[in-house]
Design an enzyme around this catalytic site. Structure first.
Site, PDB file in Angstrom:
ATOM      1  N   GLU A 137       0.835  -1.213   0.000  1.00  0.00           N
ATOM      2  CA  GLU A 137       0.000   0.000   0.000  1.00  0.00           C
ATOM      3  C   GLU A 137       0.866   1.257   0.000  1.00  0.00           C
ATOM      4  O   GLU A 137       0.769   2.115   0.880  1.00  0.00           O
ATOM      5  CB  GLU A 137      -0.971  -0.011   1.184  1.00  0.00           C
ATOM      6  CG  GLU A 137      -2.010  -1.115   1.081  1.00  0.00           C
ATOM      7  CD  GLU A 137      -3.096  -1.034   2.137  1.00  0.00           C
ATOM      8  OE1 GLU A 137      -4.220  -1.485   1.876  1.00  0.00           O
ATOM      9  OE2 GLU A 137      -2.806  -0.511   3.246  1.00  0.00           O
ATOM     10  N   GLU A 246      -6.255  -7.007  -1.653  1.00  0.00           N
ATOM     11  CA  GLU A 246      -6.850  -6.962  -0.315  1.00  0.00           C
ATOM     12  C   GLU A 246      -8.316  -6.600  -0.430  1.00  0.00           C
ATOM     13  O   GLU A 246      -8.673  -5.607  -1.071  1.00  0.00           O
ATOM     14  CB  GLU A 246      -6.150  -5.932   0.591  1.00  0.00           C
ATOM     15  CG  GLU A 246      -4.741  -6.286   0.981  1.00  0.00           C
ATOM     16  CD  GLU A 246      -4.171  -5.369   2.045  1.00  0.00           C
ATOM     17  OE1 GLU A 246      -4.967  -4.787   2.821  1.00  0.00           O
ATOM     18  OE2 GLU A 246      -2.944  -5.223   2.092  1.00  0.00           O
TER      19      GLU A 246
END
Length: 347
Positions: A137, A246
């Site tokens: 991320e 995710e």
């Protein structure tokens, strides 16, 4: 592109759960979680790796052990480098303690050498990852503050430093396991403008990679239609396969023993998907169908984040309680939920 549509699970907590006495069950029978997942349609496992975590899990030693199990099962293996001793995410991209005193050239060498050491160890025991994330991320950069690009750090100079850090990680993957695909992972699953900005900057800076990774949680990132639009635009603009690496959705809002949840209110739910096992299954089926519908087959798969993080113990190495146990694909006692079987769907 990946040679199969990835239907994956991030099982990074499993090692710790099992060490703490937790177990998993299907139809009342205790079974190995990898067998349960595989029989339910799962074909890929993702593991995070931290440099020197305080709790002793998700380090190289434990990753090597888990990688043996994944490869023995015949499943695809995605390795997720956080380049940190703890969580790396949009709010936390802190460099490992051992690297804090390094100048920028030293940091570049550390990223390269560490990546090579980890991947060499995995390769030498016959468990090379099929795909490698260089960072987790990393929308706001990584290895703060050297590679930070959010807020006041959003400058050309900082983007150049950030890109250089990613590039040495990518080069280390190519050098050590050239057959492995490289993923760049951000957290903007429902946000096309931010996705476009990030990957256009990387394009202009010459960052080379194979796969785009996204995070998509409805309570943070929008609706499934936002996801659909972003996947379509991303695939058409950048022509890279995309893995939504995710996601999660609740199967209940009823708390176990007064535990706190990240998702605990009705207003956090996606319209049309109640917080029930059936609602969770419907979310997963529709989520998969949207990824499969990405133009030109560019929707390469997904991973459910920590579907097995059951509340089997009070203390966790990550330093906070389990606030995820209603976003799993197992109930509080470790029994598989029927919603996992949505992974068998071809739509």
């Amino acid at each position: 592109m990946p040679n199969q549509f990835l239907k994956g699970m991030d099982l990074s907590f499993v090692d710790e759960i099992e060490a703490g006495g937790g177990s998993y069950y299907e139809n009342g029978e205790r079974k190995d979680i990898l067998s349960i997942a595989q029989e339910s349609g799962v074909n890929s496992v993702r593991l995070r790796i931290w440099n020197e975590p305080a709790g002793g899990f998700c380090d190289l030693e434990r990753t090597l052990a888990m990688a043996k199990r994944i490869k023995a099962s015949g499943m695809h293996f995605l390795l997720d480098f956080h380049y940190s001793d703890r969580w790396a995410d949009p709010a936390n991209q802190w460099k490992p303690k051992a690297w804090e005193g390094l100048d920028f050239d030293g940091l570049l060498r550390a990223v390269s050498e560490y990546t090579v050491v980890v991947l060499s160890a995995l390769r030498d025991q016959g468990t090379s990852p099929d795909m490698v994330q260089v960072g987790n991320e990393i929308t706001p950069g990584m290895l703060w503050n050297d590679g930070r690009v959010d807020g006041e750090h959003d400058t050309d100079e900082q983007w150049g430093r950030f890109a250089a850090l990613v590039q040495v990680g990518v080069a280390a993957v190519r050098e050590t396991i050239p057959e492995s695909e490289v993923m760049i992972h951000i957290d903007r699953g429902g946000d096309w403008p931010s996705t476009r900005k990030f990957f256009e900057r990387f394009e202009n800076l010459g960052v080379e990679y194979d796969v785009i990774g996204q995070s998509f949680y409805p309570w943070w990132h929008g609706t499934l239609e936002d996801l659909r639009r972003n996947l379509k635009a991303t695939s058409e603009r950048f022509r890279k396969p995309i893995v939504v690496v995710e996601t999660a959705y609740p199967w209940t809002l009823n708390k176990a023993e007064g535990r706190a949840f990240i998702v605990e209110r009705e207003d956090q739910l996606h319209a049309g998907y109640p917080a029930t096992v059936e609602g969770q299954a419907a979310y997963l089926r529709d989520f998969i169908a949207i990824i499969r519908d990405t133009p030109d087959g560019m929707g390469a798969g997904f991973h459910w984040w920590e579907p097995a993080w059951i509340p089997s113990q009070e203390e966790w190495s990550v330093g906070h309680p389990n606030n995820w146990s209603n976003l799993t694909l197992f109930d509080y006692e470790g029994n598989k939920l029927d919603s996992m079987d949505a992974c068998k769907s071809e739509r």
